[in-house]
Design an enzyme around this catalytic site. Structure first.
Site, short mmCIF file in Angstrom:
data_model
loop_
_atom_site.label_atom_id
_atom_site.label_comp_id
_atom_site.label_asym_id
_atom_site.label_seq_id
_atom_site.Cartn_x
_atom_site.Cartn_y
_atom_site.Cartn_z
N CYS A 1 0.87 -1.29 0.09
CA CYS A 1 -0.09 -0.18 -0.03
C CYS A 1 0.75 1.03 0.12
O CYS A 1 1.78 1.46 0.91
CB CYS A 1 -0.74 -0.15 1.35
SG CYS A 1 -1.59 1.52 1.61
N CYS B 1 0.07 3.74 2.66
CA CYS B 1 0.69 3.38 3.91
C CYS B 1 2.16 3.38 4.13
O CYS B 1 2.74 3.89 5.18
CB CYS B 1 0.42 1.68 4.06
SG CYS B 1 -1.43 1.18 4.09
#
Length: 105
Positions: free
Chosen positions: A30, A33
């Protein structure tokens, strides 16, 4: 450093903590993230001894992500006394997380 929390340790580290706990639900693939990761590390240093800062890899640990309805990542949940008291979905400035934790410590 932010604590790596698993489904096996979530209860002890997060729900039974005497301090407020910020939990970053993330995954290695991600992009947002990865953008948030340095902020989470800084928060763990800033709040050392006052709050717990933890990370949960949702790919390896799906139980609590499902339990708390984490549908998008990164999702940051803040717990106090074993209950979710705040939530932030997506990346936010460090000040956003700092204000949320400051209000609880």
């Amino acid at each position: 450093m932010a604590l790596e929390v698993t489904d096996a340790t979530f209860d002890e580290v997060v729900l039974k903590s005497e301090h407020p706990v910020l939990v970053d639900f993330w995954a290695s693939w991600c992009g947002p993230c990865r953008m948030l990761a340095p902020t989470v590390e800084e928060l763990s240093k800033d709040f050392d001894g006052k709050a717990v800062v933890a990370k949960v890899d949702v790919d390896a640990n799906q139980e609590f992500a499902a339990k708390y309805g984490v549908r998008n990542i990164p999702t940051v949940l803040i717990f106090k006394n074993g209950e979710v008291v705040d939530k932030q979905v997506g990346v936010a400035p460090k000040a956003t997380y700092t204000e949320k934790l400051d209000a609880l410590v």
